[in-house]
Design an enzyme around this catalytic site. Structure first.
Site, PDB file in Angstrom:
ATOM      1  N   HIS A   1      44.841  51.047  -3.237  1.00 25.36           N
ATOM      2  CA  HIS A   1      43.332  50.787  -3.015  1.00 25.36           C
ATOM      3  C   HIS A   1      42.871  51.183  -1.765  1.00 25.36           C
ATOM      4  O   HIS A   1      43.767  51.192  -0.671  1.00 25.36           O
ATOM      5  CB  HIS A   1      43.207  49.136  -3.344  1.00 25.36           C
ATOM      6  CG  HIS A   1      43.370  48.975  -4.676  1.00 25.36           C
ATOM      7  ND1 HIS A   1      43.114  47.590  -5.515  1.00 25.36           N
ATOM      8  CD2 HIS A   1      44.121  49.331  -5.905  1.00 25.36           C
ATOM      9  CE1 HIS A   1      43.416  47.733  -6.547  1.00 25.36           C
ATOM     10  NE2 HIS A   1      43.944  48.657  -6.969  1.00 25.36           N
TER      11      HIS A   1
ATOM     12  N   GLU B   1      41.214  49.363   0.441  1.00 25.36           N
ATOM     13  CA  GLU B   1      41.534  48.374   1.567  1.00 25.36           C
ATOM     14  C   GLU B   1      42.911  48.476   1.933  1.00 25.36           C
ATOM     15  O   GLU B   1      43.380  48.434   3.004  1.00 25.36           O
ATOM     16  CB  GLU B   1      41.078  47.145   1.085  1.00 25.36           C
ATOM     17  CG  GLU B   1      39.770  46.860   0.525  1.00 25.36           C
ATOM     18  CD  GLU B   1      39.431  47.016  -0.912  1.00 25.36           C
ATOM     19  OE1 GLU B   1      38.409  46.456  -1.537  1.00 25.36           O
ATOM     20  OE2 GLU B   1      40.329  47.867  -1.531  1.00 25.36           O
TER      21      GLU B   1
ATOM     22  N   CYS C   1      39.784  43.153  -4.562  1.00 29.92           N
ATOM     23  CA  CYS C   1      40.714  42.433  -5.802  1.00 29.92           C
ATOM     24  C   CYS C   1      41.495  41.459  -5.302  1.00 29.92           C
ATOM     25  O   CYS C   1      41.432  41.240  -3.892  1.00 29.92           O
ATOM     26  CB  CYS C   1      41.368  43.370  -6.474  1.00 29.92           C
ATOM     27  SG  CYS C   1      42.769  44.242  -5.702  1.00 29.92           S
TER      28      CYS C   1
END
Length: 164
Positions: free
Chosen positions: A55, A57, A85
């Site tokens: 992801h 991040e 998430c």
């Protein structure tokens, strides 16, 4: 220090780059909280790398940790174009990132982008994250919300399985 909107625009630029290189249009940047300098950028590369943890991040946190030579990112602030998430919020907590800003909310995008259904809010959950040493995380959403949501307007993951 520049404004939160300026930093979110940098994350949007990373999201556009991610989409243009075959990733999902999600971007993240980590900023030095004292100097305002960009330390790292991260694109969403799950499909390209076949890595479910890639992801934006997470990639941003990995890059910053490598650049700085530490797993303690206490002095950094994370900006992400999409509400993180569970994995990304937890990774931020493990990295001791005390401030997280995001653009689009979960409600703004296709549910196949998230691993959870129902009423969950990073803004509420951030205050419960254990950063060790009794530090608390502050999570704030809605920074350039419309622009960030627009990045994902046509997104649908055909591999997402209904969890009912």
């Amino acid at each position: 220090m520049r404004s939160n909107e300026t930093y979110m625009q940098l994350a949007i630029d990373v999201a556009v780059l991610s989409k243009n290189t075959g990733g999902v249009a999600i971007g993240a940047v980590l900023i030095d909280s004292q100097t305002g300098e960009v330390v790292a950028k991260g694109e969403s590369m799950v499909g390209l790398t076949k890595d479910p943890t890639a992801h934006a991040e997470i990639n941003c946190i990995r890059t910053a940790s490598q650049i700085l030579g530490t797993d303690d990112l206490y002095n950094l602030t994370l900006f992400s174009t999409l509400e993180p998430c569970h994995m990304c919020l937890s990774a931020s907590a493990w990295a001791r990132i005390t401030k997280v800003y995001f653009g689009a909310y979960k409600k703004d995008v296709n549910e196949s982008l998230f691993d959870i259904k129902g009423d969950f809010s990073d803004e509420r959950e951030g205050g419960r994250m254990n950063l060790r040493e009794n530090l608390s995380m502050k999570v704030t959403g809605g920074i350039l919300e419309e622009e960030c949501a627009g990045l994902l307007i046509n997104y649908y993951d055909p591999h997402h399985h209904d969890k009912q």
